[in-house]
Design a protein around this motif. Structure first.
Motif, short mmCIF file in Angstrom:
data_model
loop_
_atom_site.label_atom_id
_atom_site.label_comp_id
_atom_site.label_asym_id
_atom_site.label_seq_id
_atom_site.Cartn_x
_atom_site.Cartn_y
_atom_site.Cartn_z
N THR A 51 -14.57 12.41 8.84
CA THR A 51 -13.66 11.86 9.21
C THR A 51 -14.47 12.66 10.87
O THR A 51 -13.77 13.90 10.63
N ASP A 108 -8.43 -0.71 -4.99
CA ASP A 108 -8.66 0.32 -4.09
C ASP A 108 -7.81 0.56 -2.96
O ASP A 108 -8.54 -0.22 -2.33
N ASP A 140 -5.31 1.99 0.33
CA ASP A 140 -5.07 3.19 0.96
C ASP A 140 -4.18 2.56 2.17
O ASP A 140 -4.47 1.44 2.53
N ASP A 159 -2.23 7.11 -1.35
CA ASP A 159 -3.66 6.51 -2.05
C ASP A 159 -3.12 6.04 -3.64
O ASP A 159 -2.30 6.27 -3.80
N LYS A 162 -4.58 -0.73 4.44
CA LYS A 162 -5.47 -0.26 5.97
C LYS A 162 -6.33 -0.80 5.21
O LYS A 162 -7.06 -0.86 4.34
N SER A 187 -9.73 -1.24 6.08
CA SER A 187 -11.05 -0.62 6.23
C SER A 187 -11.09 -0.06 4.79
O SER A 187 -12.29 0.29 4.30
N LYS A 188 -9.70 0.87 4.38
CA LYS A 188 -10.36 1.20 2.82
C LYS A 188 -9.52 1.21 2.00
O LYS A 188 -8.54 1.16 0.28
N THR A 189 -9.20 -0.93 1.90
CA THR A 189 -8.51 -1.38 0.83
C THR A 189 -9.45 -2.74 0.50
O THR A 189 -9.86 -3.38 1.06
N ARG A 190 -9.96 -2.28 -0.93
CA ARG A 190 -10.73 -3.67 -2.00
C ARG A 190 -10.44 -3.98 -3.16
O ARG A 190 -9.66 -2.95 -3.59
#
Length: 596
Positions: A112, A177, A179, A276, A306, A308-311
């Motif tokens: 990043t 998944d 974060d 994570d 978060k 944007s990083k959790t799905r």
């Protein structure tokens, strides 16, 4: 328990073998007391640890000799201590010392454009934090959940990935998944101290470190929340803060349910590595409930997921995008296959799918970019210099991913590297015919063409790394259980361990050839030449031995002293020549017990 009294001799003459044994024995007693639930014994032994001269000496050696950042100064400017200064620091280590602010520096975050704040503590605070960690870590190793793998001795990324593989290789699952957003920066300090539940002296000291403030340039900023990253104690405190998440999720579900007349396991699998984590369950509604539980539990610690990083996704079929998920640089997914390649369940029935772990697309892109940058930087450098830069990068990357189904990706990266080598060679000699370029930079000495110099410097190929499945650590086992045969064997099989180190570790039965002590997780083994190269020593296994970093420093000093003595015609009576300063590789007791 007896401890080593304050010595009257130099730092290098301290009885390190006895010191390490005493510290480990005390840690083992703390671990055992916590396992049997004896809180009073735990706190009594922790007080003994923080007052122990042996533990103080070992803590100072860890931060001034073994640590990679030993030459990085905090706000006081102190770094790279000399042996007399180390003894002075040892005498000054007291739990009543006032914590100093940390010096903030910013480091790039891989993959990043963001930067991660790193807090550099003073040398004295580093040593004190290491001393406190000696006391606290065995207690919490006895408490931590079995599927917590980050920042723990004897556990690694590969154990976490192996735990996920074992959970899904017989049954497709839905996956949360997740974060945690800015975990270190937002931990609720009050809740952390309550959860730490230690005795008042250490509690006050830890609170002082948490609230000491941050120096960014010439400006001091208060720290009312979070744990500063960079200190020896910070990873342990972060794990303490997140301890209980797995238990909270699993306890919300029954162990088993009866479905269509059959009993089925219903508790989810939760695997966490630092901030994570993934949660796996066969039911979509259960995974959505897990997300709600995790969000509520984290709120109490001042944390949140978060977005944007959790799905939520699925390991086999498409759900919220492509199937599978990325975790710790691996892409984990199940693929529909025919009878030939299908896995089987416990009854021997074909599953129709196969579970594979391979490098993620982002990991491949980062590796390709790193290779390209080296070629750009060493465009006009000698061939040996280019090989010296590429080999550690290629070997490290392939070793990390050697536990998964990575053969195809290794072949792909080998082809990409070859094309760059071809372009690099042709650019240097644009008017030469290609056959002449090949004869100049490639060698046919091992049955196939290798990019190598005439004097033996050879480029390591991606495809030379074998694929070997990683064996997950057993349950809740810890190095503090004292089973050094088990832990030394695991250390020798670690996928990220270089080949030479692994072979030497096996030959030496997991022990340092100088001090005779077992290598532990977190130790920095270094390859030493028994007969130094300056005295004609060869690059071969017969002349290599594996030493701790601090033992390597001591052995090198002895070698230099022997050489100087030869020049002065006045050799030391203790070490008459360099050959006597090089200890036998497999001598179990190393240099021997100084108090024997």
């Amino acid at each position: 328990m007896s401890t080593v009294s304050e010595p009257m001799y130099e730092w290098k003459n301290l009885p390190w073998r006895k010191i390490e044994r005493q510290v480990f024995k005390l840690q083992k007693r703390i671990y055992q007391a916590e396992r049997r639930g004896d809180v009073k014994a735990v706190h009594r032994l922790q007080r003994l640890m923080t007052k122990s001269w042996s533990a103080k000496c070992l803590a100072v050696r860890r931060v001034t000799q073994d640590n990679q950042g030993k030459r990085t100064a905090g706000v006081d400017g102190v770094k790279a201590l000399t042996p007399p200064q180390r003894l002075v620091l040892t005498k000054r280590l007291k739990l009543k010392a006032k914590p100093q602010p940390v010096r903030r520096t910013w480091i790039p975050k891989p993959g990043t454009d963001e930067k991660r704040p790193l807090g550099i503590t003073t040398m004295q605070d580093r040593a004190l934090q290491t001393l406190v960690k000696f006391a606290l870590k065995p207690e919490w190793e006895a408490k931590f959940e079995p599927n917590s793998y980050g920042f723990r001795p004897g556990r690694s990324c590969h154990d976490a990935v192996a735990a996920i593989f074992l959970a899904i290789n017989k049954q497709p699952r839905y996956v949360l998944d997740a974060d945690i957003a800015k975990c270190f920066d937002r931990i609720n300090q009050k809740r952390l101290l309550e959860k730490l539940a230690t005795y008042p002296t250490i509690r006050r000291l830890v609170k002082g470190w948490l609230q000491a403030g941050v120096m960014d340039g010439n400006q001091l900023f208060p720290t009312t929340e979070g744990v500063p990253q960079g200190g020896p104690l910070s990873p342990l405190l972060a794990n303490v803060a997140l301890h209980g998440l797995e238990t909270a999720i699993r306890s919300a579900f029954p162990t088993q349910i009866v479905h269509e007349g059959k009993r089925q396991r219903w508790q989810p699998t939760v695997v966490r590595y630092a901030d994570d984590f993934v949660a796996l369950h066969r039911n979509l509604a259960a995974v959505e409930e897990i997300q709600r539980i995790a969000t509520q539990w984290l709120t109490d610690m001042g944390l949140e997921l978060k977005p944007s990083k959790t799905r939520i996704t699925h390991t086999l079929m498409e759900y919220n995008g492509d199937p599978g998920f990325d975790f710790l640089g691996f892409h984990i997914q199940q693929y529909q296959v025919g009878k030939t390649h299908s896995g089987c369940n416990r009854q021997g029935d074909l599953l129709g799918f196969k579970t594979l772990t391979r490098p993620s697309d982002k990991a491949i892109q980062r590796h390709s970019q790193a290779i390209r940058e080296i070629f750009q930087q060493y465009r006009y450098a000698p061939q040996a210099a280019l090989i010296a830069q590429l080999n550690p990068l290629i070997q490290g990357w392939t070793n990390y991913y050697s536990t998964g189904a990575s053969s195809h990706n290794f072949s792909k990266m080998a082809n990409v590297t070859y094309l760059r080598l071809r372009r690099w060679a042709k650019r240097r000699h644009p008017n030469w015919p290609w056959k002449r370029v090949v004869r100049e930079y490639w060698r046919l000495e091992t049955g196939h063409w290798d990019f190598a110099t005439r004097n033996g410097h050879r480029l390591f190929k991606h495809t030379k790394t074998p694929i070997i499945r990683h064996t997950k650590v057993q349950g809740a086992r810890s190095p503090y259980d004292g089973d050094w045969v088990y832990w030394a064997t695991r250390l020798g099989r670690h996928p990220e361990l270089p080949k030479r180190v692994a072979i030497l570790l096996h030959r030496q039965e997991g022990k340092c050839a100088w001090c005779g002590l077992y290598f532990k997780d977190g130790d920095l083994p270094e390859i030493d030449h028994i007969l130094p190269k300056s005295q004609g020593g060869k690059e071969s296994y017969t002349n290599w031995q594996l030493l701790h970093r601090h033992c390597h420093d001591e052995k090198t000093a002895r070698d230099n002293q022997a050489v100087q003595g030869t020049h002065d015609k006045s050799l030391s009576t203790e070490e008459p020549d360099a050959e006597k300063s090089a200890r036998p590789v497999l001598k179990p007791s190393g240099r021997g017990d100084p108090f024997a």
